[in-house]
Design an enzyme around this catalytic site. Sequence first.
Site, mmCIF file in Angstrom:
data_model
loop_
_atom_site.group_PDB
_atom_site.id
_atom_site.type_symbol
_atom_site.label_atom_id
_atom_site.label_comp_id
_atom_site.label_asym_id
_atom_site.label_seq_id
_atom_site.Cartn_x
_atom_site.Cartn_y
_atom_site.Cartn_z
ATOM 1 N N ASP A 67 2.030 -6.805 2.968
ATOM 2 C CA ASP A 67 0.771 -5.966 3.244
ATOM 3 C C ASP A 67 1.465 -4.735 4.017
ATOM 4 O O ASP A 67 0.614 -4.265 4.799
ATOM 5 C CB ASP A 67 0.033 -6.954 4.008
ATOM 6 C CG ASP A 67 -1.428 -5.965 4.401
ATOM 7 O OD1 ASP A 67 -1.799 -5.293 3.650
ATOM 8 O OD2 ASP A 67 -2.062 -6.282 5.270
ATOM 9 N N HIS B 68 0.772 -1.138 -0.032
ATOM 10 C CA HIS B 68 -0.015 0.231 0.058
ATOM 11 C C HIS B 68 0.807 1.202 -0.078
ATOM 12 O O HIS B 68 1.342 1.484 1.107
ATOM 13 C CB HIS B 68 -1.058 -0.048 1.217
ATOM 14 C CG HIS B 68 -1.936 -1.213 1.271
ATOM 15 N ND1 HIS B 68 -3.061 -1.222 0.646
ATOM 16 C CD2 HIS B 68 -1.842 -2.434 1.939
ATOM 17 C CE1 HIS B 68 -3.758 -2.147 0.713
ATOM 18 N NE2 HIS B 68 -2.979 -2.889 1.494
ATOM 19 N N HIS C 8 -8.930 -10.326 -1.097
ATOM 20 C CA HIS C 8 -9.010 -9.984 0.304
ATOM 21 C C HIS C 8 -10.320 -10.820 0.875
ATOM 22 O O HIS C 8 -11.364 -10.357 0.689
ATOM 23 C CB HIS C 8 -9.070 -8.470 0.722
ATOM 24 C CG HIS C 8 -9.348 -8.342 2.167
ATOM 25 N ND1 HIS C 8 -8.400 -7.636 2.944
ATOM 26 C CD2 HIS C 8 -10.231 -8.294 3.027
ATOM 27 C CE1 HIS C 8 -8.801 -7.307 4.160
ATOM 28 N NE2 HIS C 8 -9.687 -7.934 4.295
ATOM 29 N N HIS D 38 0.090 3.902 8.807
ATOM 30 C CA HIS D 38 -0.926 4.872 9.328
ATOM 31 C C HIS D 38 -0.166 5.749 10.308
ATOM 32 O O HIS D 38 0.669 5.325 10.704
ATOM 33 C CB HIS D 38 -2.191 4.191 9.927
ATOM 34 C CG HIS D 38 -2.881 3.185 8.969
ATOM 35 N ND1 HIS D 38 -3.684 3.554 7.738
ATOM 36 C CD2 HIS D 38 -2.929 1.720 8.880
ATOM 37 C CE1 HIS D 38 -4.242 2.723 7.089
ATOM 38 N NE2 HIS D 38 -3.899 1.543 7.875
#
Length: 462
Positions: free
Chosen positions: A318, A63, A187, A322
């Site tokens: 993965d 990501h 997913h 954040h």
Amino acid sequence: MTIDLKITGGTVVTPAGPVFGDLLVRDGKIAGVVAPGVDVDAARVIDATGKLVLPGMVDVHVHTREPGYEHKEDIFTTTQQAAAGGVTTIFGMPNLKPPTIDVATLTDVFERYSASSIVDWNHNPAPTKFDQIAPMAAMGIRAFKIYMVVDTGRTYPHPAGTGIHDHGHLLQIMDQIAETGIRFIVHPHDQALMDYIEGQYLARGENTPQGYASAYAAREGVIWDTAIDVVLRLAEASGCAVHIAHIQTRRSIEAVRRAKAAGVDVTCEVNHWAPFLSTWNDVETLGPYALSYWVPDDNRAAIWEGMRDGTIDVASSDHAPHTREEKEIGWTQMWSSHTGTPGIQYYYELMLDAVNRGELSLERVVEMVASVPADKFGLGGVKGSLEIGADADIVIADMASEWTITDEDVLSKIGWTPYNGRTISAQIQRTLVRGREVYADGAVVGEAGFGKLAAARAQEGK
């Protein structure tokens, strides 16, 4: 013969096994391995005495947060971490703003990678617009990605446009993707069961890391197992090659094992948090910073066994950064916290440390991080192995270098890692992409825009 680069003195991990010799690179490709001391005229020599010379990691689940969420991360900072972590190819994910769901948004993302990426790249768009599946496939992607989930109490990290859990729609998507020959990353998630289970926890006021962890692992992982059973059956019915993200339960691993035996074209991945960051102690001490998910001990044992026996094919990070602010709310309102953990910078080293601890063989690590993802996602012979003619994506690792991971060394914008304070025994010292160093001696030396689209051999040069 004259070559561009010779890496001497190391143990070169080739498809045929480890070889003590000198690795040769010409024009960004592997040119061969020769015995130590063979006279070869090289423009440059790197001394890897006592080190492992490994293929770079092909991370199919990353990501980058760009576009739309650059306050968390962007392509440049993601690929800085990739370079430091021995990852030479990344596949980005579609949960962006706007989500990657059509030719226009995919073109924009490709342009961003071209401008900013230090390492080679590809991207996994969401196939939610059925008329965009074939044209996006024609752009050189190696996978599609869908979420069988709708977030509860937040709109991220699974934004609108990236999720489908209606079984009819999933089969329709699989029928179309099967025609492209491209793998479909899913997913897994049983939304109806999760709505019921989450509702029970929230009704009791258990909006905490412990409550969230327990809900997602409830009833021995029923939300994962039922969804994966559906995906495997639809894959069999459609002939679509599928890849299961976030494998984490014993029953799911057994289901994948049975499906493979029955001839279903299925691969699955283990993310960094499952073997290395998923104990109950992690949940209690790190709280939202450890979530992702809690993996109960019996399921974690099944994961390690699946890694060892090859049922779990792929290790992908993965990587899901954040900010601290987005995590801190989780101590009291976990369903409002953004879940996911950063992982790309340290996953390869954690896997090599597992080799030193006797938990995995070196062969299995190289298969999981490099050769199998390359082969299963259509990059065989180009990425993922130190074989003649393949891209010279190379990692030099010291397997006898004890060191401690710290927040101060984190290259992500968020400035933290859940592995802060963990001591491991293996360290990556150099990373090369197509024969050029992008990380050396503790510093990222690659340049933005050096990375290029990782394409199948027939597509190279297009």
